[in-house]
Design an enzyme around this catalytic site. Structure first.
Site, short mmCIF file in Angstrom:
data_model
loop_
_atom_site.label_atom_id
_atom_site.label_comp_id
_atom_site.label_asym_id
_atom_site.label_seq_id
_atom_site.Cartn_x
_atom_site.Cartn_y
_atom_site.Cartn_z
N LEU A 174 0.81 -1.15 0.21
CA LEU A 174 0.10 0.03 0.03
C LEU A 174 1.10 1.12 0.09
O LEU A 174 1.94 1.08 0.79
CB LEU A 174 -0.75 -0.13 1.16
CG LEU A 174 -1.93 -1.25 1.35
CD1 LEU A 174 -2.63 -1.26 2.66
CD2 LEU A 174 -2.74 -1.30 0.01
N ARG A 175 0.64 2.19 -0.69
CA ARG A 175 1.41 3.30 -0.88
C ARG A 175 1.07 4.43 0.23
O ARG A 175 1.87 5.59 0.26
CB ARG A 175 1.56 3.84 -2.37
CG ARG A 175 1.76 2.72 -3.29
CD ARG A 175 3.35 2.84 -3.73
NE ARG A 175 3.54 1.84 -4.91
CZ ARG A 175 4.40 0.63 -4.56
NH1 ARG A 175 4.74 0.62 -3.35
NH2 ARG A 175 4.54 -0.09 -5.29
N ASN A 213 7.70 -0.88 2.93
CA ASN A 213 8.32 0.22 2.07
C ASN A 213 7.81 1.34 1.65
O ASN A 213 7.43 1.89 0.40
CB ASN A 213 8.82 -0.53 0.78
CG ASN A 213 7.51 -1.14 -0.06
OD1 ASN A 213 6.93 -1.22 0.45
ND2 ASN A 213 8.11 -1.22 -1.61
N HIS A 222 7.74 -14.58 -2.88
CA HIS A 222 7.63 -14.86 -4.15
C HIS A 222 8.86 -15.73 -4.73
O HIS A 222 9.55 -15.35 -5.76
CB HIS A 222 7.36 -13.52 -4.87
CG HIS A 222 8.62 -12.45 -4.56
ND1 HIS A 222 9.94 -12.64 -4.38
CD2 HIS A 222 8.32 -11.18 -3.86
CE1 HIS A 222 10.54 -11.74 -3.97
NE2 HIS A 222 9.59 -10.63 -3.63
N ASP A 271 1.25 -10.15 -4.03
CA ASP A 271 2.46 -9.15 -4.10
C ASP A 271 1.93 -7.94 -5.10
O ASP A 271 2.84 -7.40 -5.89
CB ASP A 271 3.40 -9.98 -5.21
CG ASP A 271 4.77 -9.46 -4.89
OD1 ASP A 271 5.20 -8.69 -3.92
OD2 ASP A 271 5.86 -9.55 -5.60
#
Lengths: 320, 435
Positions: free
Chosen positions: B67-68, B98, B236, B309
């Site tokens: 999520l930004r 991040n 992943h 992802d």
């Protein structure tokens, strides 16, 4: 019954000492505690002898403690601070040892940042050597003074449960204490985050705990170790805030120990990092200032024991 | 004190935890499941939801989402990501750290928890950074962050590269029984590359990354897990060698888990075609042989979980020359249909596909969700496993539309998503736009 004899020329570590050795040092030290509390504190036992404090690493309290101990026994005490930057390994250390040896000291008290360096130096000199701390290896007089402190308060060492908490990985105090407490029949625990524990520490005869709740349960003695902030930050533990939260000693955590559990710290303390001020200054529970007093007495006892043999050693043929 | 009662009648109940897969009803009271079985009575006051034989399963648990928020809310926010999750049948998601600022401080964990409470869509948990500022050097306050809700520790889309730092992260996290999630790619082998090295990279003139960069990092980490005993999760996983390494580690009893994402089992490196940046991923798409190995790893249980992802990027981040473009695709709204390709392709049973998106990730994360059981949270997914449709990124609720699946025919569609008894998404089948 054979009279007791201390069979070592040097005091390089607790490793190798017997319970008789420890008892003997502590018995002598008891006497020196009393002496040091008199107005007249001096003995002539080491009169004419030369003690060199040779510190390759900064120290105030240990060096001063040895200096006071030596002077109270009548020795001439010389303090030699060796700049660490000027010192390298191997040959240079041996050269320094040879130089010192040529001055014909009777006792060398040596501290060095590298483990094993004091032993190396001891192999190259004719006098008695006392290890005042080598790297992360041993600091025998600290363990002895801790033992004296405990014995005077609890009356014994055997059967007690002692938790050593904090930076075990880098601590010579921890290693010497583990050895001493084991030889005296105490039960030893270490309590630390995994990043501050060396591998296979349990092989040294300790129970390993990773949280204070379990580690402090029902212990008689809590030994807090100094977190070496200058090299710790971020790499071994994330922050002093987090460290104190989980591993710092405060009344909350102290409650888990026995109601008469006592607190020790080899100093210098980081208040609010490994130990809270109110706990450190609690005169009923904290032995921290007693430890300093015991330090002088224990070092006097060590000097006496090693000094007994000096007569024969130092009467060799004079070198032209 | 009893809450609103809802009776889901006539469903095919699928619960991977118990192995239940068959017709039945499910009764919800307030935010909890209170009963499952045949011919349940709603006791008059219950709202009846006729499931018409569709599958009713635990809501999906997506263990890897970007999520930004905070920092780049124009690409995705907690709210838009929550709507995307709802439309995708995801009832619990875990956000990577991040963001800007990164989730390396208790205050950011608390901020995200508060935003999730305000938005009240899918449940959101956060991973916290394993190292301060995601810089790969200094440990974060793992103990305090975990005590304040972080469910695991990772440097997000960056590998924890330094072996000594990784060892300390693992050892320290072990003291608090925390999970470490690695982005497994040896950066010194990968930093110049943007695609898997090989014929396609060579023809396109793109710098290649050896696929071995993945297994090299995983093998190293597994040795450190052996020393430290910490719980380790490889994100992943995309190569045959990595799957094999994890299979061996599991056989040896190491506390190791892994996930993969749909692109790694539905696409291969040919999807980058003519420099399609929407197919640029990290790790990059792999060879067909690796894709097959990922499918096999999912089928035999070596790969525990499927995560979306989800990596939202705006047009400016993707409409660039290939090597300048950002890595990643949006995945929340295509997670279920793409994962169901494993079922329709005959590789996994339906219940096993769902297992990798419900109880398995929930267990890895230590979350009490992902199951249909009396007393469990009423986080539910009603879906039609066979309904055919075409993926249209411009219909995504996510703020970002970067997916290489435009027009892809697919089967399996979310009909209704329920979190704590609240319907957060329901597909309108009358022909109008879904509400």
């Amino acid at each position: 019954m054979q009279p007791y004899a201390f069979r070592h020329r040097h005091l390089l570590g607790i490793e190798g000492l017997t319970s008789d050795d420890v008892d003997h040092v502590l018995d002598l030290a008891d006497g020196y505690v009393e002496l040091s509390r008199q107005p007249e504190k001096k003995r002539a036992l080491l009169r004419g002898r030369t003690l060199i404090n040779c510190f390759f690493e900064n120290s105030t309290r240990t060096r001063t403690s040895f200096e006071v101990a030596g002077k109270r026994l009548g020795a001439d005490v010389i303090n030699m601070a060796v700049a660490v930057s000027a010192m390298r390994k191997g040959e240079t250390l041996i050269d320094t040892a040879m130089t010192l040896n040529a001055m014909r000291p009777d006792v060398l008290v040596v501290r060095h940042p590298e483990s094993g360096a004091v032993q190396l130096l001891s192999e190259k000199v004719d006098c008695a050597v006392i290890n005042a701390g080598d790297g992360s290896h041993e600091h025998p007089t600290q363990a002895l003074l801790d033992a004296l402190t405990i014995r005077r308060r609890k009356g014994r060492l055997g059967g007690l449960t002692v938790a050593i908490c904090g930076d075990i990985l880098h601590s010579r105090v921890a290693r010497s204490n583990i050895a001493l407490l084991n030889v005296m029949g105490a039960r030893v625990r270490v309590v630390a985050p995994r990043t501050l524990l060396p591998a296979e520490i349990e092989r040294l005869g300790v129970e390993v705990f990773h949280d204070m709740t379990a580690g402090l349960k029902d212990v008689d003695i809590i030994m807090m170790l100094r977190l070496q902030l200058e090299r710790m930050h971020g790499s071994f533990v994330p922050s002093t805030r987090e460290y104190f939260h989980f591993f710092g000693l405060d009344y909350e955590k102290l409650k888990l120990a026995k109601p008469d559990a006592l607190i020790m710290h080899p100093g210098p303390m980081n208040r609010g990092v490994e130990i809270g001020s109110e706990v450190a200054d609690d005169i009923d529970r904290s032995l921290i200032r007693h430890q300093v007093e015991m330090g002088v007495a224990v070092r006097m006892a060590c000097l006496e024991i090693l000094g007994r043999d000096l007569g024969s050693d130092s009467n060799g043929p004079a070198i032209e | 004190m009893s809450g609103r009662r809802q009776l889901f009648r006539g469903a095919r109940l699928i619960d991977p935890e118990s192995g239940r897969d068959g017709p039945g009803d499910l009764l919800v009271e307030g935010d909890r499941i209170v009963a499952l079985g045949a011919n349940l009575a709603g006791n008059g006051d219950a709202e009846i939801i006729d499931c018409g034989g569709l599958c009713l399963a635990p809501g999906l648990v997506d263990m890897r989402v970007q999520l930004r928020e905070p920092g780049a809310e124009h690409m995705e926010s907690v709210e838009s990501g929550g709507h995307a999750a709802a439309a995708g049948g995801v009832t619990t998601m875990v956000a990577l750290p991040n963001t800007e600022p990164p989730v390396d401080d208790v205050s950011v964990v608390e901020f995200l928890a508060r935003r999730a409470r305000e938005v009240k869509l899918a449940k959101i948990h956060s991973y916290a950074a394993a190292t301060k500022g995601l810089n790969g050097r200094e440990l974060t306050e793992i103990g305090l962050l975990a005590a304040n809700g972080a469910v695991g520790f990772t440097d997000g889309v960056k590998a924890i590269a330094d072996a000594l730092v990784m060892r300390r992260v693992l050892a320290y996290a072990r003291s608090f029984d925390q999970l470490i999630i690695q982005h497994p790619e040896e950066p010194s082998l990968g930093h110049a590359g943007e695609v898997t090295e090989g014929e396609i990279a060579t023809r396109l003139g793109l710098a290649g990354i050896t696929p071995m960069a993945e297994v090299i990092m995983i093998e190293r980490d597994l040795r450190l897990v052996e020393i430290t005993g910490a719980r380790y999760h490889a994100a992943h996983v995309s190569t045959a060698e990595a799957v094999a390494a994890i299979r061996r580690a599991k056989a040896a009893g190491l506390p190791v888990t892994c996930d993969t994402a749909p692109p790694y089992f539905v696409l291969n490196e040919t999807a980058i075609g003519d420099y399609r940046t929407f197919a640029k991923l990290s790790p990059p798409l792999r060879s067909e042989a690796d894709r097959g190995a990922v499918v096999a790893g999912l089928a035999d249980g070596t790969i525990d979980a499927i995560a979306s992802d989800h990596a939202p990027w705006d047009q400016d981040s993707k409409r660039l020359p290939f090597s300048s473009a950002s890595c990643g695709i949006v995945g929340l709204e295509t997670l279920l249909p793409l994962a169901l390709e494993l079922y329709h392709g005959g590789h996994l049973a339906l219940i096993d596909v769902l297992r990798r998106m419900t109880i398995n990730p929930a267990r890895i994360l230590g979350l009490a969700v992902g199951r249909l059981a009396s007393g469990a949270p009423a986080d539910l997914l009603l879906f039609d496993p066979d309904r055919a449709w075409h993926i249209r990124p411009d219909e995504f609720r996510s703020k970002s539309k970067n997916a290489p699946f435009d027009g892809r025919p697919t089967r399996g569609q979310v009909m209704r998503t329920i979190v704590d008894g609240r319907t957060i998404f329901a597909r309108d089948l009358s022909g109008g736009a879904p509400r």
